[in-house]
Write an enzyme that holds these catalytic residues in place. Sequence first.
Site, mmCIF file in Angstrom:
data_model
loop_
_atom_site.group_PDB
_atom_site.id
_atom_site.type_symbol
_atom_site.label_atom_id
_atom_site.label_comp_id
_atom_site.label_asym_id
_atom_site.label_seq_id
_atom_site.Cartn_x
_atom_site.Cartn_y
_atom_site.Cartn_z
ATOM 1 N N MET A 60 1.600 -97.779 -46.696
ATOM 2 C CA MET A 60 0.830 -96.556 -46.441
ATOM 3 C C MET A 60 -0.670 -96.837 -46.401
ATOM 4 O O MET A 60 -1.410 -96.153 -45.721
ATOM 5 C CB MET A 60 1.140 -95.493 -47.479
ATOM 6 C CG MET A 60 0.758 -95.866 -48.886
ATOM 7 S SD MET A 60 1.331 -94.625 -50.042
ATOM 8 C CE MET A 60 0.475 -93.198 -49.444
ATOM 9 N N LEU A 76 -2.646 -88.625 -43.768
ATOM 10 C CA LEU A 76 -1.462 -88.423 -44.606
ATOM 11 C C LEU A 76 -0.889 -87.010 -44.420
ATOM 12 O O LEU A 76 0.315 -86.839 -44.201
ATOM 13 C CB LEU A 76 -1.854 -88.684 -46.066
ATOM 14 C CG LEU A 76 -0.775 -88.737 -47.132
ATOM 15 C CD1 LEU A 76 -1.136 -89.773 -48.198
ATOM 16 C CD2 LEU A 76 -0.584 -87.397 -47.800
ATOM 17 N N LEU A 82 6.201 -87.238 -43.628
ATOM 18 C CA LEU A 82 5.915 -87.193 -45.063
ATOM 19 C C LEU A 82 5.828 -85.748 -45.546
ATOM 20 O O LEU A 82 6.441 -85.368 -46.535
ATOM 21 C CB LEU A 82 4.595 -87.920 -45.361
ATOM 22 C CG LEU A 82 4.243 -88.049 -46.834
ATOM 23 C CD1 LEU A 82 5.007 -89.200 -47.478
ATOM 24 C CD2 LEU A 82 2.742 -88.280 -47.043
ATOM 25 N N ARG A 149 -0.290 -97.016 -42.587
ATOM 26 C CA ARG A 149 0.082 -95.731 -41.966
ATOM 27 C C ARG A 149 -1.086 -94.746 -41.985
ATOM 28 O O ARG A 149 -1.212 -93.939 -41.077
ATOM 29 C CB ARG A 149 1.304 -95.171 -42.725
ATOM 30 C CG ARG A 149 1.880 -93.888 -42.201
ATOM 31 C CD ARG A 149 2.523 -94.084 -40.848
ATOM 32 N NE ARG A 149 2.969 -92.819 -40.279
ATOM 33 C CZ ARG A 149 2.179 -91.981 -39.621
ATOM 34 N NH1 ARG A 149 0.904 -92.239 -39.460
ATOM 35 N NH2 ARG A 149 2.658 -90.861 -39.121
ATOM 36 N N TYR A 150 -1.917 -94.802 -43.053
ATOM 37 C CA TYR A 150 -2.946 -93.762 -43.185
ATOM 38 C C TYR A 150 -4.368 -94.310 -43.337
ATOM 39 O O TYR A 150 -5.319 -93.539 -43.422
ATOM 40 C CB TYR A 150 -2.656 -92.876 -44.414
ATOM 41 C CG TYR A 150 -1.238 -92.378 -44.471
ATOM 42 C CD1 TYR A 150 -0.712 -91.602 -43.431
ATOM 43 C CD2 TYR A 150 -0.394 -92.682 -45.543
ATOM 44 C CE1 TYR A 150 0.606 -91.148 -43.470
ATOM 45 C CE2 TYR A 150 0.908 -92.235 -45.586
ATOM 46 C CZ TYR A 150 1.402 -91.487 -44.549
ATOM 47 O OH TYR A 150 2.700 -91.047 -44.572
ATOM 48 N N HIS A 263 7.213 -93.267 -57.715
ATOM 49 C CA HIS A 263 6.691 -92.057 -57.065
ATOM 50 C C HIS A 263 7.880 -91.139 -56.788
ATOM 51 O O HIS A 263 8.896 -91.573 -56.255
ATOM 52 C CB HIS A 263 5.997 -92.465 -55.762
ATOM 53 C CG HIS A 263 5.153 -91.400 -55.143
ATOM 54 N ND1 HIS A 263 5.641 -90.175 -54.737
ATOM 55 C CD2 HIS A 263 3.836 -91.384 -54.817
ATOM 56 C CE1 HIS A 263 4.667 -89.462 -54.196
ATOM 57 N NE2 HIS A 263 3.554 -90.168 -54.234
ATOM 58 N N ASP A 340 -1.534 -102.589 -56.900
ATOM 59 C CA ASP A 340 -2.196 -101.508 -57.632
ATOM 60 C C ASP A 340 -2.676 -100.424 -56.669
ATOM 61 O O ASP A 340 -2.979 -100.680 -55.508
ATOM 62 C CB ASP A 340 -3.394 -102.066 -58.413
ATOM 63 C CG ASP A 340 -2.960 -102.559 -59.783
ATOM 64 O OD1 ASP A 340 -2.108 -101.881 -60.402
ATOM 65 O OD2 ASP A 340 -3.463 -103.601 -60.224
ATOM 66 N N GLU A 343 -1.951 -94.464 -58.340
ATOM 67 C CA GLU A 343 -0.822 -94.098 -59.213
ATOM 68 C C GLU A 343 -0.722 -95.015 -60.439
ATOM 69 O O GLU A 343 -0.245 -94.601 -61.482
ATOM 70 C CB GLU A 343 0.493 -94.131 -58.419
ATOM 71 C CG GLU A 343 0.921 -92.785 -57.856
ATOM 72 C CD GLU A 343 0.070 -92.311 -56.693
ATOM 73 O OE1 GLU A 343 -0.651 -93.143 -56.107
ATOM 74 O OE2 GLU A 343 0.099 -91.116 -56.387
ATOM 75 N N GLU A 347 -3.406 -92.671 -62.486
ATOM 76 C CA GLU A 347 -2.400 -91.778 -63.091
ATOM 77 C C GLU A 347 -1.746 -92.398 -64.337
ATOM 78 O O GLU A 347 -1.652 -91.731 -65.372
ATOM 79 C CB GLU A 347 -1.342 -91.439 -62.030
ATOM 80 C CG GLU A 347 -0.474 -90.264 -62.434
ATOM 81 C CD GLU A 347 0.518 -89.889 -61.347
ATOM 82 O OE1 GLU A 347 0.307 -90.260 -60.174
ATOM 83 O OE2 GLU A 347 1.508 -89.227 -61.686
HETATM 84 C C1 LIG Z 1 7.276 -95.455 -52.860
HETATM 85 C C2 LIG Z 1 6.164 -94.852 -52.843
HETATM 86 C C3 LIG Z 1 5.905 -93.488 -52.359
HETATM 87 C C4 LIG Z 1 6.766 -92.466 -51.956
HETATM 88 C C5 LIG Z 1 8.265 -92.472 -51.869
HETATM 89 C C6 LIG Z 1 5.936 -91.360 -51.595
HETATM 90 C C7 LIG Z 1 6.426 -90.126 -51.142
HETATM 91 C C8 LIG Z 1 5.639 -89.003 -50.982
HETATM 92 N N1 LIG Z 1 4.288 -88.865 -51.228
HETATM 93 C C9 LIG Z 1 3.867 -87.580 -50.935
HETATM 94 C C10 LIG Z 1 2.566 -87.065 -51.021
HETATM 95 C C11 LIG Z 1 1.407 -87.794 -51.345
HETATM 96 N N2 LIG Z 1 1.365 -89.109 -51.734
HETATM 97 C C12 LIG Z 1 0.048 -89.471 -51.933
HETATM 98 C C13 LIG Z 1 -0.448 -90.705 -52.337
HETATM 99 C C14 LIG Z 1 0.349 -91.815 -52.554
HETATM 100 N N3 LIG Z 1 1.706 -91.937 -52.363
HETATM 101 C C15 LIG Z 1 2.128 -93.185 -52.702
HETATM 102 C C16 LIG Z 1 3.421 -93.703 -52.633
HETATM 103 C C17 LIG Z 1 4.558 -92.988 -52.257
HETATM 104 N N4 LIG Z 1 4.633 -91.717 -51.781
HETATM 105 C C18 LIG Z 1 0.956 -93.902 -53.114
HETATM 106 C C19 LIG Z 1 0.967 -95.337 -53.546
HETATM 107 C C20 LIG Z 1 -0.135 -93.065 -53.019
HETATM 108 C C21 LIG Z 1 -1.579 -93.391 -53.388
HETATM 109 C C22 LIG Z 1 -2.271 -94.326 -52.455
HETATM 110 C C23 LIG Z 1 -3.315 -95.151 -53.161
HETATM 111 O O1 LIG Z 1 -4.023 -95.923 -52.513
HETATM 112 O O2 LIG Z 1 -3.503 -95.111 -54.339
HETATM 113 C C24 LIG Z 1 -0.783 -88.351 -51.666
HETATM 114 C C25 LIG Z 1 -2.327 -88.371 -51.676
HETATM 115 C C26 LIG Z 1 -2.920 -88.312 -53.010
HETATM 116 C C27 LIG Z 1 -2.901 -86.907 -53.519
HETATM 117 O O3 LIG Z 1 -3.290 -85.996 -52.783
HETATM 118 O O4 LIG Z 1 -2.416 -86.725 -54.651
HETATM 119 C C28 LIG Z 1 0.056 -87.297 -51.307
HETATM 120 C C29 LIG Z 1 -0.347 -85.910 -50.917
HETATM 121 C C30 LIG Z 1 5.027 -86.895 -50.469
HETATM 122 C C31 LIG Z 1 5.018 -85.436 -50.046
HETATM 123 C C32 LIG Z 1 6.111 -87.775 -50.503
HETATM 124 C C33 LIG Z 1 7.523 -87.584 -50.117
HETATM 125 C C34 LIG Z 1 7.960 -86.789 -49.191
HETATM 126 FE FE LIG Z 2 3.015 -90.276 -52.041
#
Ligand SMILES: C=CC1=C(C)c2cc3[nH]c(cc4nc(cc5[nH]c(cc1n2)c(C)c5CCC(=O)O)C(CCC(=O)O)=C4C)c(C)c3C=C
Ligand SMILES: [Fe+2]
Length: 430
Positions: A60, A76, A82, A149-150, A263, A340, A343, A347
């Site tokens: 991503m 994103l 997503l 991706r983003y 996640h 890293d 998250e 978090e």
């Molecule tokens: C295996 C990893 C991940 C899954 C599965 C995943 C599903 C998922 N995520 C969202 C919405 C958001 N994710 C955001 C950030 C984010 N997501 C992941 C990984 C997975 N997501 C990571 C590692 C990160 C952070 C990137 C970083 O560089 O640190 C966010 C943006 C942050 C925020 O606004 O809180 C959103 C929104 C959905 C809806 C989803 C499954 C459908």
């Molecule tokens: Fe996510």
Amino acid sequence: MAMRTPIAFAARRATPSSSAASFLVPCAPRWRRGNATVAPPATQSAAGSKGPTAIVFMNMGGPSTTDEVHSFLSNLFSDADLIPLGRFQNYIGPLLAKRRTPKIQKQYADIGGGSPIRKWSEHQAAEMCKILDKTSPETAPHKPYVAFRYANPLTEDMYKQLLADGFGQGKGGRAVAFTQYPQYSCSTTGSSLNELWKWRARFEGAKAGQSVDGDAGNIKWSVIDRWPTHAGLVEAFAQNIEKTLATYPPERRDDVILLYSAHSLPMSVVNRGDPYPAEVAATVHAVNQRLGMKHKYRLVWQSQVGPQPWLGAQTSDTVKNFMKKGNTDMILIPIAFTSDHIETLYELDKEVIGEDAEGHEGVKRVESLNGNPVFIEALADLAKSHLDSGVACSKQMTLRCPGCVSERCRAQKEFFAAQTESLAAGVQNA
Ligand SMILES: C=CC1=C(C)c2cc3[nH]c(cc4nc(cc5[nH]c(cc1n2)c(C)c5CCC(=O)O)C(CCC(=O)O)=C4C)c(C)c3C=C
Ligand SMILES: [Fe+2]
Ligand code: FES
């Protein structure tokens, strides 16, 4: 970057590498010692009959600076794979991104000003290709690419670079899309594959002199789409856990709870039949087995966003509840991401350990895999097995979720599954 034509590749192939003679049998990874199949013959050369091979790390991505947070979130929230927002996607997505930007910018500022994922991805891909040049000389040279991706480098930019580097010319060459999510979710790997398929179709037929070089339609693609229980991945996780366990006094060590944290997914995605929860559980089981089933554990889920129901139990609630019950020794293990990111660094470290656990010294996090050499060896082993298999993607990837109604998913899966025939037809570039 200078354009590298197939002629340049051919010339490199014709000239024996000065290091070719010194391609010694590499040391077998620790988790494969004793398995003779891993060692290639000592006489192989640096440029093989099937090379070059592009290895494209898909993930991503994350904003490298706080200035990039808005475009990262905008991309994103515009991703219907997503966050499906129907026909208002292109209107609501940017609004949600704008509203969320200040909060997320602050989180990236707090972890040092940006995501380290680009740095780690480029390092992992480059180091893995160096190993692969030795273990799979017939498909060498292996050229590392990163497609996010983003965030930058976006899939579109990676594709342009691939074409500028000579892939797509002549017989097209071979490229492997290598997901950096060990467990498959349609919201992550599926989304990256849909994006790759989209840009391939857009660049298909493009010839030198147009907006891109070469013909994207010529490249033979295959996919490493999941690897939840790969022995090297499991070993890398297990070693990190053992390292953290060793920091507890011996009399407390056996009672430490292992909290594997991934996640979460919205329940709508789980109920659509997404394979991710089962595959994350498979990783957890394999790591526990490698650890001899000696510890109490739970798989918990983090990073829920928005009001709809998400898969639980939540990581933060779990830590608070266990603390209340008197369990203050816990190790958090991020199990679904290999580098890293906010998250882990924000978090888990700041919110869960710093606030929920009030900084209790018994609550710790294992380090992420990042530049771990055992992990990088595992990546190379996965790529080598994939290249040897002659298969374009796993059988499992060809099955859509029972609740999937996405035309993109259908077309993407059909495309990649059909690539097995192209692979069988040969991939030489010259
Ligand atoms: C295996 C990893 C991940 C899954 C599965 C995943 C599903 C998922 N995520 C969202 C919405 C958001 N994710 C955001 C950030 C984010 N997501 C992941 C990984 C997975 N997501 C990571 C590692 C990160 C952070 C990137 C970083 O560089 O640190 C966010 C943006 C942050 C925020 O606004 O809180 C959103 C929104 C959905 C809806 C989803 C499954 C459908
Ligand atoms: Fe996510
Ligand atoms: S949503 Fe899973 S295959 Fe389309």
